[in-house]
Enzyme design. Structure first.
Site, PDB file in Angstrom:
ATOM      1  N   PHE A 143     -10.046  -0.139  -0.795  1.00 36.48           N
ATOM      2  CA  PHE A 143      -9.880  -1.228   0.171  1.00 36.48           C
ATOM      3  C   PHE A 143     -10.354  -2.562  -0.404  1.00 36.48           C
ATOM      4  O   PHE A 143     -11.452  -2.657  -0.939  1.00 36.48           O
ATOM      5  CB  PHE A 143     -10.643  -0.892   1.452  1.00 36.48           C
ATOM      6  CG  PHE A 143     -10.299  -1.782   2.598  1.00 36.48           C
ATOM      7  CD1 PHE A 143      -9.060  -1.694   3.211  1.00 36.48           C
ATOM      8  CD2 PHE A 143     -11.207  -2.722   3.050  1.00 36.48           C
ATOM      9  CE1 PHE A 143      -8.724  -2.527   4.267  1.00 36.48           C
ATOM     10  CE2 PHE A 143     -10.884  -3.567   4.114  1.00 36.48           C
ATOM     11  CZ  PHE A 143      -9.647  -3.464   4.719  1.00 36.48           C
ATOM     12  N   ARG A 145     -10.486 -13.303   5.387  1.00 28.92           N
ATOM     13  CA  ARG A 145      -9.205 -13.860   4.926  1.00 28.92           C
ATOM     14  C   ARG A 145      -9.393 -15.162   4.160  1.00 28.92           C
ATOM     15  O   ARG A 145      -8.581 -15.515   3.313  1.00 28.92           O
ATOM     16  CB  ARG A 145      -8.275 -14.143   6.122  1.00 28.92           C
ATOM     17  CG  ARG A 145      -7.799 -12.897   6.851  1.00 28.92           C
ATOM     18  CD  ARG A 145      -6.636 -13.252   7.782  1.00 28.92           C
ATOM     19  NE  ARG A 145      -6.359 -12.229   8.765  1.00 28.92           N
ATOM     20  CZ  ARG A 145      -5.599 -11.167   8.563  1.00 28.92           C
ATOM     21  NH1 ARG A 145      -5.041 -10.975   7.383  1.00 28.92           N
ATOM     22  NH2 ARG A 145      -5.385 -10.281   9.515  1.00 28.92           N
ATOM     23  N   ASP A 172       0.867  -1.174   0.000  1.00 32.41           N
ATOM     24  CA  ASP A 172       0.000   0.000   0.000  1.00 32.41           C
ATOM     25  C   ASP A 172       0.908   1.229   0.000  1.00 32.41           C
ATOM     26  O   ASP A 172       1.391   1.643  -1.039  1.00 32.41           O
ATOM     27  CB  ASP A 172      -0.898  -0.105   1.236  1.00 32.41           C
ATOM     28  CG  ASP A 172      -1.976   0.945   1.304  1.00 32.41           C
ATOM     29  OD1 ASP A 172      -2.494   1.314   0.255  1.00 32.41           O
ATOM     30  OD2 ASP A 172      -2.314   1.379   2.423  1.00 32.41           O
TER      31      ASP A 172
END
Ligand code: 5GP
Ligand code: MG
Length: 180
Positions: free
Chosen positions: A156, A169, A107
């Site tokens: 995101f 996840r 990021d």
């Protein structure tokens, strides 16, 4: 067929499907296999997010390798000087080794800037970086990804190891935050 999913208070829409991820991981595995012929790279995954990518990537690499993990935690407050803390670090010698650091997403690049310097200081034979995702618009540190899955916009994302507050996840595909 993939659908929207909800985690906590947010809704996410399908972004990169699992077939596309698998095809890209297979290509990266082939590239690593070619680049490390006759070597025994030390693959270091950055927990928690990279656990899914590491497990797929190492199985796509037809080269002898070792696999280790580190756990880092980043605190990115309001200023641009976020702090990184090592929750647990490397417990194998890195000196003289060909290291491949594996991340889920780059990021700002702060986490890897910190960790790659740490690895370099231990005198490895070489260091390369593999990341499933990169947000080029968010990058603030001089990080070069040698083995990249996909460039993504500065939004995101979750799934394939990436979480939203602990959830998502385990999703086999990558999802993007839905615009309301
Ligand atoms: P950086 O240090 O490069 O700014 O951030 C790296 C870490 O922030 C990643 O390893 C990941 O844990 C988290 N991160 C950055 N962007 C995203 C995102 O879009 N989704 C999720 N789930 N985590 C992200
Ligand atoms: Mg991470």
């Amino acid at each position: 067929m993939q659908h929207e999913i909800t985690a906590h208070d947010l809704t996410f829409v399908p972004f990169i499907d699992k077939e596309k991820i698998a095809a890209r991981v297979a290509e990266l595995g082939k590239q690593i296999t070619k680049d490390y012929q006759g070597e025994r790279p030390l693959i270091i995954g950055v927990l928690n997010g990279a656990f899914v990518f590491v497990s797929d990537l190492v199985r796509a690499c037809e080269v002898e390798c070792e696999v280790e993990f580190v756990r880092l935690k980043s605190y990115s407050g309001t200023s641009s000087t976020g702090e990184i803390r090592t929750i647990f670090g490397m417990n194998v010698p890195v000196e003289g080794r060909h290291v491949i650091v594996v991340e889920d997403i780059v990021d700002s690049g702060r986490t890897l800037d910190y960790f790659l310097k740490d690895v370099q200081a231990k005198n490895p034979a070489s260091v390369r970086l593999a990341s499933m995702l990169l947000k080029p618009e968010a990058l603030k540190f001089p990080i070069k990804v040698d083995y990249l899955g996909f460039e993504v916009p500065n939004k995101f994302v979750v799934g394939y190891g990436l979480d939203y507050d602990g959830l998502c996840r385990n999703l086999p595909a990558i999802y993007q935050l839905k615009k309301e």
